[in-house]
Motif scaffolding. Structure first.
Motif, PDB file in Angstrom:
ATOM      1  N   CYS A 165       0.831  -1.213   0.000  1.00  0.00           N
ATOM      2  CA  CYS A 165       0.000   0.000   0.000  1.00  0.00           C
ATOM      3  C   CYS A 165       0.868   1.267   0.000  1.00  0.00           C
ATOM      4  CB  CYS A 165      -0.933  -0.017   1.204  1.00  0.00           C
ATOM      5  SG  CYS A 165      -2.139   1.321   1.222  1.00  0.00           S
ATOM      6  N   SER A 166       1.943   1.243   0.779  1.00  0.00           N
ATOM      7  CA  SER A 166       2.801   2.430   0.895  1.00  0.00           C
ATOM      8  C   SER A 166       3.526   2.741  -0.406  1.00  0.00           C
ATOM      9  CB  SER A 166       3.813   2.234   2.029  1.00  0.00           C
ATOM     10  OG  SER A 166       4.716   1.182   1.709  1.00  0.00           O
ATOM     11  N   SER A 167       3.637   1.744  -1.292  1.00  0.00           N
ATOM     12  CA  SER A 167       4.276   1.988  -2.591  1.00  0.00           C
ATOM     13  C   SER A 167       3.351   2.732  -3.547  1.00  0.00           C
ATOM     14  CB  SER A 167       4.715   0.668  -3.225  1.00  0.00           C
ATOM     15  OG  SER A 167       3.584  -0.106  -3.592  1.00  0.00           O
ATOM     16  N   LEU A 168       2.056   2.790  -3.202  1.00  0.00           N
ATOM     17  CA  LEU A 168       1.065   3.431  -4.064  1.00  0.00           C
ATOM     18  C   LEU A 168       0.433   4.658  -3.443  1.00  0.00           C
ATOM     19  CD1 LEU A 168      -0.834   0.241  -5.320  1.00  0.00           C
ATOM     20  CD2 LEU A 168       0.948   1.504  -6.545  1.00  0.00           C
ATOM     21  N   PHE A 169       0.303   4.637  -2.109  1.00  0.00           N
ATOM     22  CA  PHE A 169      -0.426   5.702  -1.421  1.00  0.00           C
ATOM     23  C   PHE A 169       0.400   6.224  -0.241  1.00  0.00           C
ATOM     24  CE2 PHE A 169      -3.529   2.571  -3.019  1.00  0.00           C
ATOM     25  CZ  PHE A 169      -4.228   3.363  -3.921  1.00  0.00           C
ATOM     26  N   SER A 170      -0.071   7.309   0.330  1.00  0.00           N
ATOM     27  CA  SER A 170       0.607   7.884   1.489  1.00  0.00           C
ATOM     28  C   SER A 170       0.329   7.054   2.737  1.00  0.00           C
ATOM     29  CB  SER A 170       0.114   9.314   1.722  1.00  0.00           C
ATOM     30  OG  SER A 170      -1.260   9.302   2.114  1.00  0.00           O
ATOM     31  N   ASP A 171       1.148   7.246   3.759  1.00  0.00           N
ATOM     32  CA  ASP A 171       0.934   6.549   5.032  1.00  0.00           C
ATOM     33  C   ASP A 171      -0.412   6.936   5.636  1.00  0.00           C
ATOM     34  OD1 ASP A 171       3.351   5.308   4.797  1.00  0.00           O
ATOM     35  OD2 ASP A 171       4.425   6.680   6.121  1.00  0.00           O
ATOM     36  N   ARG A 172      -0.796   8.201   5.453  1.00  0.00           N
ATOM     37  CA  ARG A 172      -2.084   8.666   5.971  1.00  0.00           C
ATOM     38  C   ARG A 172      -3.234   7.905   5.311  1.00  0.00           C
ATOM     39  NH1 ARG A 172      -4.291  14.929   5.698  1.00  0.00           N
ATOM     40  NH2 ARG A 172      -6.286  14.560   6.788  1.00  0.00           N
ATOM     41  N   HIS A 173      -3.134   7.724   4.007  1.00  0.00           N
ATOM     42  CA  HIS A 173      -4.137   6.963   3.259  1.00  0.00           C
ATOM     43  C   HIS A 173      -4.246   5.541   3.815  1.00  0.00           C
ATOM     44  CE1 HIS A 173      -6.269   5.752  -0.568  1.00  0.00           C
ATOM     45  NE2 HIS A 173      -5.808   4.577  -0.172  1.00  0.00           N
ATOM     46  N   SER A 174      -3.099   4.890   4.009  1.00  0.00           N
ATOM     47  CA  SER A 174      -3.077   3.508   4.491  1.00  0.00           C
ATOM     48  C   SER A 174      -3.715   3.390   5.868  1.00  0.00           C
ATOM     49  CB  SER A 174      -1.631   2.999   4.551  1.00  0.00           C
ATOM     50  OG  SER A 174      -1.024   3.058   3.283  1.00  0.00           O
ATOM     51  N   ARG A 175      -3.315   4.280   6.781  1.00  0.00           N
ATOM     52  CA  ARG A 175      -3.834   4.222   8.149  1.00  0.00           C
ATOM     53  C   ARG A 175      -5.352   4.424   8.171  1.00  0.00           C
ATOM     54  NH1 ARG A 175       0.785   7.385   9.201  1.00  0.00           N
ATOM     55  NH2 ARG A 175      -0.525   9.270   9.297  1.00  0.00           N
ATOM     56  N   ALA A 176      -5.825   5.373   7.382  1.00  0.00           N
ATOM     57  CA  ALA A 176      -7.260   5.683   7.362  1.00  0.00           C
ATOM     58  C   ALA A 176      -8.060   4.504   6.814  1.00  0.00           C
ATOM     59  CB  ALA A 176      -7.513   6.933   6.530  1.00  0.00           C
ATOM     60  N   ARG A 177      -7.570   3.883   5.738  1.00  0.00           N
ATOM     61  CA  ARG A 177      -8.305   2.777   5.119  1.00  0.00           C
ATOM     62  C   ARG A 177      -8.307   1.540   6.029  1.00  0.00           C
ATOM     63  NH1 ARG A 177      -9.747   4.328  -0.243  1.00  0.00           N
ATOM     64  NH2 ARG A 177      -9.387   6.584  -0.258  1.00  0.00           N
ATOM     65  N   VAL A 178      -7.185   1.247   6.680  1.00  0.00           N
ATOM     66  CA  VAL A 178      -7.126   0.109   7.603  1.00  0.00           C
ATOM     67  C   VAL A 178      -8.039   0.361   8.802  1.00  0.00           C
ATOM     68  CG1 VAL A 178      -5.652  -1.197   9.200  1.00  0.00           C
ATOM     69  CG2 VAL A 178      -4.818  -0.626   6.907  1.00  0.00           C
TER      70      VAL A 178
END
Length: 508
Positions: free
Chosen positions: A323-336
């Motif tokens: 996920c981090s290779s495609l999106f920001s860390d903020r994006h990943s945390r929010a989606r999880v």
């Protein structure tokens, strides 16, 4: 073929009151070890062996039981100490005839060197587990056995209670222990442990009867101090009474001259009962449970070809890496976070979460939901996030989950799974399979298959079974890629049919 050690073991069993059918042949070969074969046809329901509970090596029966109780050892720790103690007695041990039959240790990964573990099990499902096991077992010995030796009575010989001996005893418990009853707990059961395992093909079943003893303290038969034995070797059941059936076909009968008789309902005996017919000359198998190759190698030191219970795990951490290779860390945390609020979770614990990929390459539905949420367009994500917030997280305790206008039952159906398999999700599954497989190193699966073909099962047992494990895992990753590819093609075809149907209806 009855070797000298087998003949000595039979004499020992006779002296201890064991009963076994003349229809059983014990075979000892250098290549395959000891196995049990049928000398004639065996029938379902035949009791082919009876084993006195007092002849089993347990915490209660060992000569070290007072030391064990005074030290407050129980479970695996106590049984390991009992095995080491009886070995220290040599020929003076009541189990000498049985202990001579056993190897010093079983070839399970906990007794492999760290170099072997890191080299042979690298990237497999066992690598980290075995590393942790070895560390925990060492700490277990250091904190419990070593201090006892410093205060030990003169009859304890330190040579038999070292770290190597402790690991060896642990390996025997991992691969050979059975649950006996509430009084004895689990222990080493001579004769029962001669039957080899075959997944999903049990011929004979080990059966324990309730104990006559009143136990002052319960023995924990599922001690989790190091995790190498999560359950007893066999899935044993209890019966109220026992009845000695005669194994018969032609001239094969239960030997009366070599076996002592017991009364019906005798709770001092364990039984081996045939649960299906076995033909003359065929090996008689027990089963240790329905397990994949990782569990079989971990506990018993072997693997099976094309084991339908094999799985591969994809760690949540690996998903986040993708996920981090495609999106920001903020994006990943929010989606999880939204994924969790919808009531989804991975296997394992907060410290080690993972998703299972089945033998057929089908991913756990929770992984599909997570990927779907990660890949949602921002506007769709915000709508879903708002609906969950308004609902007050009620979906966490409900039987259904609302996701992008779909209602998903917690036990998601195939129809619901299909709606999750968008092109983006299928591409993500293929990427995750590639990332997971890259952990094995530069060698391809074809290289591993060629290496296995050159490998000797007898002379290179560790290499052979580690290759079998790695190949079985990599084949599942191949199937995951196929699953992703085929699922997208099916979804695409279904979508095209719906469009065609709508167009046809309009023309009509």
């Amino acid at each position: 073929m009855a070797t000298r050690r087998l003949r000595a073991f039979k004499r020992w069993m006779q002296s201890k009151g064991f009963e076994w059918s003349d229809a059983l042949e014990f075979v000892d070969s250098p290549e395959e070890g000891i196995s049990v074969r049928a000398l004639c046809q065996l029938k379902e329901g035949d009791v082919v062996a009876k084993i006195p509970k007092e002849a089993c090596l347990t915490i209660k029966t060992s000569g070290a039981h007072e030391i064990i109780e005074d030290a407050d050892f129980d479970g695996h720790l106590g049984l390991a100490f009992a095995i080491m103690y009886e070995r220290s007695l040599g020929e003076h041990s009541p189990w000498a005839g049985y202990l001579h039959l056993l190897p010093f240790q079983e070839c399970v990964p906990i007794v492999w060197t760290l170099h072997e573990v890191n080299h042979l099990l690298h990237a497999t499902e066992l690598h980290q587990t075995v590393q942790e096991d070895k560390a925990l077992i060492y700490e277990d010995w250091k904190e419990n056995i070593l201090p006892l030796l410093d205060l030990a009575p003169p009859k304890l010989n330190p040579e038999f209670f070292g770290i190597e001996q402790y690991f060896a005893a642990k390996s025997l418990i991992s691969s050979r222990s059975f649950e006996i009853d509430d009084y004895h707990g689990f222990g080493m059961v001579p004769l029962a442990d001669l039957f080899n395992h075959k997944t999903g093909a049990e011929d004979v079943h080990f059966t324990a009867t309730p104990s006559n003893y009143e136990s002052d303290t319960d023995v924990d038969s599922h001690d989790n101090d190091e995790g190498i034995v999560d359950e007893a070797v066999a899935q044993n059941s209890s019966i109220d009474t026992t009845e000695l059936n005669t194994a018969h076909d032609g001239e094969c009968i239960v030997s009366e001259s070599e076996c002592s008789s017991v009364t019906e309902g005798d709770t001092s005996m364990l039984e081996m009962i045939m649960i299906k017919d076995v033909s003359n000359g065929t090996e008689v198998f027990n089963t240790y449970g329905l397990m994949g190759n990782a569990a079989l190698l971990h506990r018993y030191g072997f693997t099976e070809k094309d084991n339908s219970y094999d799985i591969v795990n994809i760690d949540l951490e690996l998903v986040l890496q993708w996920c981090s290779s495609l999106f920001s860390d903020r994006h990943s945390r929010a989606r999880v976070s939204l994924w969790r609020r919808l009531g989804s979770s991975a296997c394992g614990s907060q410290n080690a979460e993972y998703f299972e990929i089945s033998f057929d390459g089908e991913p756990q539905v929770e992984l599909l939901i997570l990927l779907y949420i990660i890949l949602l367009p921002d506007n769709a994500y915000h709508k879903l996030d708002l609906s969950v917030s308004i609902a007050g997280n009620c979906h966490e305790s409900s039987e259904t989950t609302l996701l992008n206008n779909y209602i998903f039952p917690k036990n998601t159906s195939n129809m619901c799974k299909k709606s999750l398999l968008t092109k983006e999700v299928c591409d993500a599954l293929s990427s995750l399979a590639d990332i997971r497989e890259s952990l094995y190193g530069l060698e391809s699966i074809e290289d591993d298959i060629e290496a296995l073909a050159r490998c000797s099962l007898v002379e290179e047992k560790k290499l052979y079974h580690s290759l079998m494990l790695r190949i079985s895992e990599r084949k599942i990753l191949q199937k995951l890629r196929d699953y992703a590819s085929q699922s997208f093609e099916v979804a695409n075809y279904s979508s095209a049919r719906k469009k065609l149907k709508r167009t046809t209806n309009k023309k009509t």
